[in-house]
Design a protein around this motif. Structure first.
Motif, PDB file in Angstrom:
ATOM      1  N   GLU A 392       0.823  -1.215   0.000  1.00 24.07           N
ATOM      2  CA  GLU A 392       0.000   0.000   0.000  1.00 24.07           C
ATOM      3  C   GLU A 392       0.855   1.263   0.000  1.00 24.07           C
ATOM      4  O   GLU A 392       0.477   2.281  -0.587  1.00 24.07           O
ATOM      5  N   LEU A 393       2.016   1.203   0.663  1.00 28.35           N
ATOM      6  CA  LEU A 393       2.927   2.345   0.656  1.00 28.35           C
ATOM      7  C   LEU A 393       3.639   2.465  -0.685  1.00 28.35           C
ATOM      8  O   LEU A 393       3.791   3.556  -1.231  1.00 28.35           O
ATOM      9  N   LYS A 394       4.064   1.317  -1.214  1.00 27.18           N
ATOM     10  CA  LYS A 394       4.808   1.323  -2.476  1.00 27.18           C
ATOM     11  C   LYS A 394       3.938   1.780  -3.640  1.00 27.18           C
ATOM     12  O   LYS A 394       4.415   2.422  -4.575  1.00 27.18           O
ATOM     13  N   SER A 395       2.637   1.430  -3.577  1.00 23.93           N
ATOM     14  CA  SER A 395       1.747   1.772  -4.691  1.00 23.93           C
ATOM     15  C   SER A 395       0.944   3.043  -4.445  1.00 23.93           C
ATOM     16  O   SER A 395       0.138   3.445  -5.277  1.00 23.93           O
ATOM     17  N   SER A 396       1.169   3.688  -3.289  1.00 20.28           N
ATOM     18  CA  SER A 396       0.420   4.905  -2.959  1.00 20.28           C
ATOM     19  C   SER A 396       0.702   5.999  -3.981  1.00 20.28           C
ATOM     20  O   SER A 396       1.835   6.176  -4.436  1.00 20.28           O
ATOM     21  N   LYS A 397      -0.335   6.733  -4.341  1.00 18.63           N
ATOM     22  CA  LYS A 397      -0.183   7.791  -5.342  1.00 18.63           C
ATOM     23  C   LYS A 397       0.471   9.041  -4.761  1.00 18.63           C
ATOM     24  O   LYS A 397       0.788   9.967  -5.491  1.00 18.63           O
ATOM     25  N   VAL A 398       0.632   9.087  -3.454  1.00 20.05           N
ATOM     26  CA  VAL A 398       1.251  10.249  -2.805  1.00 20.05           C
ATOM     27  C   VAL A 398       2.364   9.799  -1.865  1.00 20.05           C
ATOM     28  O   VAL A 398       2.328   8.706  -1.315  1.00 20.05           O
ATOM     29  N   ALA A 399       3.367  10.657  -1.710  1.00 19.09           N
ATOM     30  CA  ALA A 399       4.407  10.428  -0.707  1.00 19.09           C
ATOM     31  C   ALA A 399       3.886  10.957   0.617  1.00 19.09           C
ATOM     32  O   ALA A 399       3.289  12.031   0.677  1.00 19.09           O
ATOM     33  N   ARG A 400       4.065  10.195   1.677  1.00 16.88           N
ATOM     34  CA  ARG A 400       3.438  10.547   2.954  1.00 16.88           C
ATOM     35  C   ARG A 400       4.446  11.091   3.951  1.00 16.88           C
ATOM     36  O   ARG A 400       5.542  10.562   4.093  1.00 16.88           O
ATOM     37  N   GLY A 401       4.034  12.125   4.658  1.00 15.42           N
ATOM     38  CA  GLY A 401       4.881  12.729   5.675  1.00 15.42           C
ATOM     39  C   GLY A 401       5.427  14.068   5.247  1.00 15.42           C
ATOM     40  O   GLY A 401       5.872  14.243   4.111  1.00 15.42           O
ATOM     41  N   SER A 402       5.380  15.049   6.144  1.00 15.63           N
ATOM     42  CA  SER A 402       5.892  16.388   5.861  1.00 15.63           C
ATOM     43  C   SER A 402       7.389  16.337   5.581  1.00 15.63           C
ATOM     44  O   SER A 402       8.132  15.573   6.201  1.00 15.63           O
ATOM     45  N   GLN A 403       7.835  17.170   4.654  1.00 14.79           N
ATOM     46  CA  GLN A 403       9.271  17.214   4.359  1.00 14.79           C
ATOM     47  C   GLN A 403      10.059  17.718   5.560  1.00 14.79           C
ATOM     48  O   GLN A 403      11.255  17.433   5.693  1.00 14.79           O
ATOM     49  N   ASP A 404       9.405  18.449   6.479  1.00 16.96           N
ATOM     50  CA  ASP A 404      10.098  18.905   7.691  1.00 16.96           C
ATOM     51  C   ASP A 404      10.516  17.728   8.555  1.00 16.96           C
ATOM     52  O   ASP A 404      11.433  17.839   9.366  1.00 16.96           O
ATOM     53  N   GLY A 405       9.814  16.596   8.382  1.00 20.32           N
ATOM     54  CA  GLY A 405      10.134  15.422   9.186  1.00 20.32           C
ATOM     55  C   GLY A 405      11.413  14.731   8.769  1.00 20.32           C
ATOM     56  O   GLY A 405      11.980  13.937   9.530  1.00 20.32           O
ATOM     57  N   LEU A 406      11.896  15.022   7.561  1.00 20.71           N
ATOM     58  CA  LEU A 406      13.065  14.318   7.040  1.00 20.71           C
ATOM     59  C   LEU A 406      14.263  14.457   7.977  1.00 20.71           C
ATOM     60  O   LEU A 406      14.875  13.461   8.377  1.00 20.71           O
ATOM     61  N   TYR A 407      14.606  15.690   8.357  1.00 17.17           N
ATOM     62  CA  TYR A 407      15.788  15.901   9.193  1.00 17.17           C
ATOM     63  C   TYR A 407      15.495  15.736  10.684  1.00 17.17           C
ATOM     64  O   TYR A 407      16.390  15.388  11.460  1.00 17.17           O
ATOM     65  N   VAL A 408      14.238  15.954  11.091  1.00 19.25           N
ATOM     66  CA  VAL A 408      13.896  15.699  12.494  1.00 19.25           C
ATOM     67  C   VAL A 408      13.972  14.204  12.775  1.00 19.25           C
ATOM     68  O   VAL A 408      14.566  13.763  13.776  1.00 19.25           O
ATOM     69  N   ASN A 409      13.390  13.395  11.875  1.00 20.98           N
ATOM     70  CA  ASN A 409      13.456  11.950  12.055  1.00 20.98           C
ATOM     71  C   ASN A 409      14.892  11.444  11.954  1.00 20.98           C
ATOM     72  O   ASN A 409      15.309  10.560  12.707  1.00 20.98           O
ATOM     73  N   ARG A 410      15.635  12.015  11.021  1.00 23.33           N
ATOM     74  CA  ARG A 410      17.034  11.621  10.872  1.00 23.33           C
ATOM     75  C   ARG A 410      17.828  11.934  12.142  1.00 23.33           C
ATOM     76  O   ARG A 410      18.698  11.164  12.562  1.00 23.33           O
ATOM     77  N   THR A 411      17.504  13.054  12.772  1.00 21.86           N
ATOM     78  CA  THR A 411      18.177  13.439  14.010  1.00 21.86           C
ATOM     79  C   THR A 411      17.943  12.400  15.098  1.00 21.86           C
ATOM     80  O   THR A 411      18.888  11.936  15.758  1.00 21.86           O
ATOM     81  N   TYR A 412      16.675  12.021  15.294  1.00 24.83           N
ATOM     82  CA  TYR A 412      16.379  11.035  16.339  1.00 24.83           C
ATOM     83  C   TYR A 412      16.945   9.667  15.983  1.00 24.83           C
ATOM     84  O   TYR A 412      17.417   8.935  16.857  1.00 24.83           O
TER      85      TYR A 412
END
Length: 444
Positions: A392-412
């Motif tokens: 369901e994630l691989k075939s989803s028509k949209v990318a999920r999650g705010s781009q602001d989360g990219l570096y916050v998640n990477r930090t944790y």
């Protein structure tokens, strides 16, 4: 270590390096499947090692954003086979350094002087070399200094490198191009910031002064008169990178002490400063036998927008996840759920992301957490692996999650990984509003 006398700077020259890496990877696949015809039981271990070596060799010659991508990937356990993450770890502080003449040329460009004219003594051989720049040892007025010199051309090549690298990333990581495009702007802006040493100088002074009160942390003093857009000078900080430090067999008390300093450092930045050192890999920290921790790099800093902060950290409180309506609203705000989702998709993705939040929020749900508990990390890595296979994630028509989360998640992610390697037990300090009221009332 072998040095580089030049760095490819034109688009054509840099593109050819990516093409060369792609050709070698293709050849490795042909070689692997030819062998597999003879021995069907052959694993992909040799293929991964060959691919990792060829890709790293190509990226290390390019420096800059290409090598930075390898460094970032080395932190993401579970995303890549071990052969890749082990090889790419070298990008954190063991990339091939520039030759002496190139270093001198950089100084002449930005200061009109050679290093020996600026410093009382300057070691022309780099002490270590990473993705954006390399570090030299120098002395002036009796002070031992660290001088970071940026590789030529990396700042100008960020945007074009990311475009050229995208097809290789899609093939190597089996990622959806749409997902990569969604976050490319965030990655590009951060990489451009990392090449601006004048910005890093300002942030280094600002954040290190703001965090100076945190026990166990050691920050260098920075020298604006010996710094420029591509050269950064600071006090030399003695210490060891994580793997070397662990070889000294430090006591559990010292591990816990360093781990606590790391946690408190990030807790204060995120919840008080609302901007954070978003590059928590071992190459940016120096650990010492007395339990103190040197912090040496503020090139990658994520300023956390108020809207994102308020929504993201509300999810960390277990009480929020127990409130379905509130959780779904926050999932919409953070773009985990979209207006285009069907009722079935909303239910599916809500359940999936609730599982993820509960798991990653476990250290916040208690007053003290043992990051040496490998069972917790095995559970996280297994979940991440399962997540990569969710159709369901691989075939989803949209990318999920705010781009602001990219570096916050990477930090944790980077923080958790370092604390796990340290096997540290830490008091997980946090703002009071992140604590569950139910647990305080004895309801859970």
């Amino acid at each position: 270590m072998k040095t580089q006398n030049s760095v490819p700077t034109t688009k054509v020259a840099r593109a050819s390096q990516f093409v060369k890496a792609g050709v070698k990877v293709g050849g490795n696949y042909i070689k692997h499947y030819s062998k597999k015809l003879i021995d069907p039981s052959l694993s992909k271990e040799e293929l991964h090692k060959d691919n990792a070596a060829d890709i790293y060799d190509a990226l290390s010659e390019l420096k800059g954003s290409a090598l930075k991508m390898a460094q970032m990937l080395s932190m993401d356990r579970g995303l890549l086979p071990v052969a890749y993450s082990d090889k790419f770890t070298m990008a954190q502080y063991s990339a091939p350094p520039l030759s002496g003449p190139l270093v001198v040329k950089t100084f002449k460009t930005y200061f009109g002087k050679t290093p020996s004219q600026l410093f009382d003594k300057f070691s022309i051989d780099a002490v270590n070399a990473a993705s954006i720049g390399q570090v030299h040892l120098a002395w002036k007025a009796g002070k031992k200094l660290a001088v970071k010199v940026q590789y030529p051309g990396v700042a100008d090549a960020v945007s074009s490198d990311l475009k050229i690298a995208k097809p290789l990333a899609v093939r190597l990581l089996n990622l959806n191009e749409r997902d990569i495009d969604r976050y490319m702007g965030e990655v590009e802006s951060k990489l451009l910031e990392e090449t601006d040493y004048e910005l890093e100088l300002r942030r280094s002074i600002e954040i290190s002064e703001a965090c100076a009160h945190i026990p166990g942390l050691v920050f260098p003093k920075y020298y604006p008169d010996l710094s420029s857009k591509r050269i950064l000078t600071m006090d030399w900080i003695d210490g060891m990178h994580l793997k070397d430090f662990l070889k000294t067999n430090p006591s559990q008390e010292i591990r816990n002490q360093i781990g606590q300093s790391l946690w408190d450092f990030y807790d204060f930045q995120i919840h008080t400063l609302r901007q954070v050192h978003a590059d928590p890999h071992p190459g940016n920290f120096l650990m010492r036998p007395d339990g103190t921790l040197g912090v040496i790099d503020f090139g990658c800093v994520k300023v956390i927008p108020a809207f994102y902060y308020d929504n993201y950290f509300r999810l960390v409180n277990p009480d929020t996840i127990d409130d379905d309506a509130l959780t779904e609203q926050i999932f919409e705000n953070l773009e985990f759920l979209t207006p285009q989702d069907s009722p079935r998709e909303r239910a599916f993705f809500s359940d999936l992301f609730k599982q993820m939040i509960r798991m990653l929020g476990e250290p916040f749900a208690v007053d003290e957490f043992d990051f040496g508990d490998d069972s917790y990390f095995n559970k996280v890595y297994a979940f991440a692996e399962d997540l990569s296979k969710v159709q369901e994630l691989k075939s989803s028509k949209v990318a999920r999650g705010s781009q602001d989360g990219l570096y916050v998640n990477r930090t944790y992610y980077g923080l958790y990984a370092m604390l796990n390697e340290l096997k540290a037990n830490v008091v997980t300090t946090k703002p009071e509003w992140l604590r569950s009221t139910k647990s305080e009332l004895g309801l859970v």
